[in-house]
Design an enzyme around this catalytic site. Structure first.
Site, PDB file in Angstrom:
ATOM      1  N   LYS A 108       0.833  -1.206   0.000  1.00 33.16           N
ATOM      2  CA  LYS A 108       0.000   0.000   0.000  1.00 33.16           C
ATOM      3  C   LYS A 108       0.869   1.259   0.000  1.00 33.16           C
ATOM      4  CE  LYS A 108      -4.300  -1.574   0.570  1.00 33.16           C
ATOM      5  NZ  LYS A 108      -4.985  -1.997  -0.567  1.00 33.16           N
ATOM      6  N   LYS A 136      -2.040 -10.590  -8.824  1.00 32.23           N
ATOM      7  CA  LYS A 136      -3.313 -11.228  -8.485  1.00 32.23           C
ATOM      8  C   LYS A 136      -4.486 -10.397  -8.988  1.00 32.23           C
ATOM      9  CE  LYS A 136      -4.060  -9.050  -4.075  1.00 32.23           C
ATOM     10  NZ  LYS A 136      -4.783  -9.073  -2.854  1.00 32.23           N
ATOM     11  N   LYS A 193      -8.963  -5.257  -7.209  1.00 31.32           N
ATOM     12  CA  LYS A 193      -9.457  -3.961  -7.686  1.00 31.32           C
ATOM     13  C   LYS A 193      -8.337  -2.956  -7.859  1.00 31.32           C
ATOM     14  CE  LYS A 193     -12.956  -1.709  -7.530  1.00 31.32           C
ATOM     15  NZ  LYS A 193     -14.111  -0.867  -7.445  1.00 31.32           N
TER      16      LYS A 193
HETATM   17  P1  TYM Z   1     -10.259  -8.030   0.599  1.00 34.38           P
HETATM   18  O1  TYM Z   1     -11.542  -7.355   0.345  1.00 34.38           O
HETATM   19  O2  TYM Z   1      -9.014  -7.470   0.034  1.00 34.38           O
HETATM   20  O3  TYM Z   1     -10.332  -9.536   0.137  1.00 34.38           O
HETATM   21  C1  TYM Z   1     -11.405 -10.353   0.569  1.00 34.38           C
HETATM   22  C2  TYM Z   1     -11.042 -11.818   0.451  1.00 34.38           C
HETATM   23  O4  TYM Z   1     -10.800 -12.163  -0.902  1.00 34.38           O
HETATM   24  C3  TYM Z   1      -9.520 -12.785  -1.002  1.00 34.38           C
HETATM   25  N1  TYM Z   1      -8.912 -12.404  -2.276  1.00 34.38           N
HETATM   26  C4  TYM Z   1      -8.274 -13.271  -3.062  1.00 34.38           C
HETATM   27  N2  TYM Z   1      -8.052 -14.585  -2.926  1.00 34.38           N
HETATM   28  C5  TYM Z   1      -7.381 -15.194  -3.932  1.00 34.38           C
HETATM   29  N3  TYM Z   1      -6.941 -14.551  -5.054  1.00 34.38           N
HETATM   30  C6  TYM Z   1      -7.146 -13.232  -5.213  1.00 34.38           C
HETATM   31  N4  TYM Z   1      -6.754 -12.621  -6.319  1.00 34.38           N
HETATM   32  C7  TYM Z   1      -7.841 -12.519  -4.191  1.00 34.38           C
HETATM   33  N5  TYM Z   1      -8.219 -11.223  -4.025  1.00 34.38           N
HETATM   34  C8  TYM Z   1      -8.868 -11.171  -2.827  1.00 34.38           C
HETATM   35  C9  TYM Z   1      -8.715 -12.263   0.163  1.00 34.38           C
HETATM   36  O5  TYM Z   1      -7.684 -13.149   0.497  1.00 34.38           O
HETATM   37  C10 TYM Z   1      -9.777 -12.190   1.232  1.00 34.38           C
HETATM   38  O6  TYM Z   1      -9.980 -13.464   1.806  1.00 34.38           O
HETATM   39  N6  TYM Z   1      -8.259  -7.962   4.990  1.00 34.38           N
HETATM   40  C11 TYM Z   1      -9.354  -8.722   4.359  1.00 34.38           C
HETATM   41  C12 TYM Z   1     -10.694  -8.305   4.898  1.00 34.38           C
HETATM   42  C13 TYM Z   1     -10.861  -8.650   6.328  1.00 34.38           C
HETATM   43  C14 TYM Z   1     -10.903  -9.943   6.906  1.00 34.38           C
HETATM   44  C15 TYM Z   1     -11.060  -9.750   8.303  1.00 34.38           C
HETATM   45  C16 TYM Z   1     -10.837 -11.213   6.378  1.00 34.38           C
HETATM   46  C17 TYM Z   1     -10.974  -7.742   7.351  1.00 34.38           C
HETATM   47  N7  TYM Z   1     -11.106  -8.394   8.524  1.00 34.38           N
HETATM   48  C18 TYM Z   1     -11.137 -10.833   9.191  1.00 34.38           C
HETATM   49  C19 TYM Z   1     -10.910 -12.309   7.273  1.00 34.38           C
HETATM   50  C20 TYM Z   1     -11.075 -12.097   8.649  1.00 34.38           C
HETATM   51  C21 TYM Z   1      -9.197  -8.552   2.858  1.00 34.38           C
HETATM   52  O7  TYM Z   1      -8.211  -8.841   2.322  1.00 34.38           O
HETATM   53  O8  TYM Z   1     -10.213  -8.087   2.175  1.00 34.38           O
END
Ligand code: TYM
Length: 333
Positions: A112, A195, A198
């Site tokens: 980030k 990966k 967004k």
């Molecule tokens: P976010 O919104 O970035 O992603 C949400 C989930 O989608 C998975 N993900 C992917 N998995 C595989 N390949 C990809 N290209 C890919 N892009 C996204 C992420 O691994 C995630 O599981 N920090 C978390 C949100 C969060 C959270 C939590 C998750 C906040 N608190 C507590 C679990 C437990 C996140 O990455 O959001």
């Protein structure tokens, strides 16, 4: 007693195949066997300063997409993070035992900082603390997430264990990243590297709500190269990514067929991409049609959110009462 599962997705917009195959699809399968909480991390998304209108619109969109993807509110608790203010209170307490050095070393934080050097805010550096609180507040032991979140799970265990040591209690449990396949997945994007996400731009993502026309257009434009020139030549990253995507949405026979063509230098990327696009259209069709149906039923969506807030709130209030006692915060009047 059933083990508890927690997972969440930031409310930064529509869900893509990475979210689906990385987190949601596993979660949907877990609903029958575990005590499941699935939430929309709207507080986490504040780190990127969405406008108020965008924030509420995307939160609602994500709720609908969760439901369309198969999260069943009769079996799981679906809630919005900000509806449970106890999470923010626990975050304040846990921040006291999280150290700047370890937070600055987190890979997601470094990414980030590199991508947005003008917005290195304190919320961003303490993002893993808030994430740990989402998990610890319900005493979860399993967290269905993609590969990119593995380090955050490790930090969650560190913070929970440190709290236990500091107060000499055996209170927080250790939580581990979970996937039904033998390893955590990383879904590649369509832009040739990295990966699906967004932050890599809309062209890299196939959204669950994309129409078949949009899916076809994006896949046909995906980065490829001029084709193999030697038999059994290793695949460059952009082509490997497309094969990886195919292995997720297509049958093993289809993947094998194009692999053979590649190895014999007979592959035509136009045909390969057409097949990939059609299989993506098929894979997303059930979710896409349910998104439309659910978005027409405002009353149902509101009811799900209200009941979710009550159920998650009950679990969170119990934890906070116990945490305050452990820390020594007492009412003195
Ligand atoms: P976010 O919104 O970035 O992603 C949400 C989930 O989608 C998975 N993900 C992917 N998995 C595989 N390949 C990809 N290209 C890919 N892009 C996204 C992420 O691994 C995630 O599981 N920090 C978390 C949100 C969060 C959270 C939590 C998750 C906040 N608190 C507590 C679990 C437990 C996140 O990455 O959001």
């Amino acid at each position: 007693m059933k083990e508890t599962v927690v997972s969440g997705i930031r409310s930064t917009g529509k869900l893509h195949l990475g979210n689906y195959y990385g987190a949601l699809s596993n979660f949907v399968k877990m609903q029958n066997d575990y005590n499941c909480f699935f939430f929309i991390a709207d507080l986490h998304s504040l780190t990127t300063h969405p406008t108020p209108g965008d924030l509420s619109r995307t939160v609602r969109q994500v709720v609908m997409e969760y439901l369309a993807a198969g999260i069943d509110p009769e079996k799981s608790t679906i809630y919005i993070q900000s509806d449970v203010p106890e999470v923010a209170e626990l975050y304040l307490y846990m921040n006291m035992n999280a150290y700047l050095g370890e937070l600055e070393r987190a890979a997601a934080f470094k990414d980030k900082v590199r991508d947005n050097p003008d917005n290195v805010n304190a919320g961003l550096v303490t993002y893993p603390v808030l994430m740990a609180c989402d998990i610890l507040i319900h005493h979860a032991t399993k967290v269905p997430v993609g590969k990119d979140q593995e380090q955050h799970l490790e930090m969650t265990r560190t913070f929970g264990n440190r709290f236990n040591r500091l107060y000499n209690v055996d209170y927080f449990k250790e939580a581990f990243a979970f996937s039904y396949s033998d390893k955590l997945v990383k879904i590649p994007g369509l832009d040739g590297n990295g990966k699906m996400g967004k932050s890599n731009g809309d062209a890299s993502c196939i959204y669950l709500s994309d129409t078949p026309e949009v899916i076809r257009k994006k896949v046909m434009r995906a980065v490829s190269d001029s084709g193999p020139t030697e038999m059994n030549q290793p695949k460059p990253e952009s082509i490997q990514n497309l094969f990886d995507l195919m292995s997720i949405v297509s049958t093993p026979d289809t993947v094998e067929h194009f692999n053979e063509l590649y190895n014999k230098c007979e592959i035509r990327y136009g045909d390969f991409k057409k097949q990939l696009a059609e299989d993506m259209v098929l894979a997303t069709e059930p979710v896409r049609s349910r998104i439309e149906a659910i978005s027409a039923d405002e009353e149902y969506v509101q009811k799900v959110i209200r009941i979710g807030a009550e159920k998650a709130g009950e679990s969170a209030r119990k934890t906070l009462k116990e945490v305050r006692e452990i820390i020594g915060i007492k009412k003195l009047y």
